[in-house]
Design an enzyme around this catalytic site. Structure first.
Site, PDB file in Angstrom:
ATOM      1  N   ASP A 196       0.832  -1.210   0.000  1.00  0.00           N
ATOM      2  CA  ASP A 196       0.000   0.000   0.000  1.00  0.00           C
ATOM      3  C   ASP A 196       0.866   1.259   0.000  1.00  0.00           C
ATOM      4  O   ASP A 196       0.760   2.116   0.877  1.00  0.00           O
ATOM      5  CB  ASP A 196      -0.931   0.030   1.220  1.00  0.00           C
ATOM      6  N   GLU A 243     -11.488  -0.591  -3.921  1.00  0.00           N
ATOM      7  CA  GLU A 243     -10.885   0.138  -2.804  1.00  0.00           C
ATOM      8  C   GLU A 243      -9.696   0.955  -3.283  1.00  0.00           C
ATOM      9  O   GLU A 243      -9.395   1.027  -4.469  1.00  0.00           O
ATOM     10  CB  GLU A 243     -10.452  -0.838  -1.703  1.00  0.00           C
TER      11      GLU A 243
END
Length: 325
Positions: free
Chosen positions: A43, A211
């Site tokens: 991420d 997402e």
């Protein structure tokens, strides 16, 4: 810097780096450019510092940092919060692992939005920290930005800050549930302003696997990058990077076919290929040579790795999105 290059020759000024918009759709998946050093990441978010170096933040215990002088060789730089982040443990169940940060440099300081949650839960929160230097231990907690509960219908993780053409601040976020949301941010505090909640992207079918939003403004358009499907399964991950665009920061965003991202639309930019498994949770930032797409993927051993490609915007009127080396 030896990076392979992405061509999004697309639904308006999307990317191409070495070639024009020929052979577009057949070349979406390209291998990441060469990176060396501390290449594990998950991420990722990256900002170019005022001195010209690069600072990355990523999911890990108390949020982890890396630095680079050339965007190729990376060095671990410690945690954001060396003494822990006690204010987050209500949402993490006591775990130190904090997720999906978003880093930027504005108003002479670094802003870091980050998530606290536990896997599969929508009892989550997004917090803000700021720093004058970006270094480990220099960050100050500025408080809660937004939280979600098991009954909210959305999930307050995966934040991304965007400043629109008029100077207004917005934070997009979201994971599964009812998709990608956006709130207004007070530029004086970096915290939420008002109570509006705007929907940007949603997948109506299945378990709504979208997402990790990132919005960038280029020319007259805002580009919303998201990840579809599943991360966090090593080499079995099915994450893939999608993008749509809008003339308004609050949408509606559409893909190259005109399909709304609120109806599951999105133009695929990268998916699993070769030894690149589950590429996703990307960020895009501007640099002197091009826009830079940064993401994680899993290698054949199932280890999360740093992926970097270049992005340029071309062919404003056409509706094709592609990658080229």
């Amino acid at each position: 810097m030896g990076l392979r290059k992405i061509a999004i020759g697309a639904f308006g000024a999307l990317l191409s780096v070495t070639t024009a918009a020929n052979a577009l759709l057949s070349r979406q998946n390209v291998n990441p450019g060469v990176v060396t050093g501390a290449t594990f990441i998950h991420d990722p978010t990256v900002v170019k510092t005022p001195s010209g170096t690069y600072l990355a933040a990523y999911t890990g215990d108390n949020i982890q940092l890396k630095t680079s002088t050339d965007r190729t060789h990376w060095v671990d730089a410690g945690p954001v919060f060396p003494n822990g982040a006690f204010w987050t443990t209500t949402y993490t169940g006591g775990a130190k692992n904090l997720w999906a940060p978003d880093i930027s440099y504005r108003n002479g300081q670094y802003y870091l939005y980050y998530s606290a949650s536990s896997f599969g839960s929508s009892r989550s929160a997004i917090f803000l920290a700021t720093s004058p230097t970006g270094a480990s231990g220099s960050w100050t907690n500025k408080g809660l930005v937004i939280q979600s509960t098991t009954s909210s219908g959305y999930n307050a993780i995966d934040p991304n800050l965007i400043v629109d053409a008029s100077g207004k601040w917005w934070l997009s976020f979201g994971s599964f549930w009812s998709g990608i949301k956006m709130i207004s941010i007070n530029p004086s505090t970096g915290l939420r302003q008002g109570s509006s909640l705007t929907s940007l992207a949603y997948r109506p079918s299945g378990d709504h696997a979208v997402e990790a939003p990132v919005i960038v403004r280029r020319g007259n358009y805002y580009y919303l990058w998201v990840s579809f499907d599943y991360c966090c399964k090593g080499a079995s991950s099915t994450y893939r990077i999608m993008v749509g665009r809008s003339t308004s920061v609050t949408g509606p965003y559409v893909d190259k076919t005109g399909k709304s991202m609120m109806e599951g639309g999105g133009t695929q930019m990268m998916s699993s290929h070769g030894s690149v498994h589950g590429p996703g949770h990307c960020t895009v930032f501007g640099d002197s040579d091009a826009d830079v797409l940064v993401y994680h993927y899993y290698n054949n051993a199932g280890t999360a790795q740093l992926g970097i490609n270049l992005v340029k915007y071309v062919n404003v009127k056409e509706s094709e999105v592609s990658l080229s080396r």
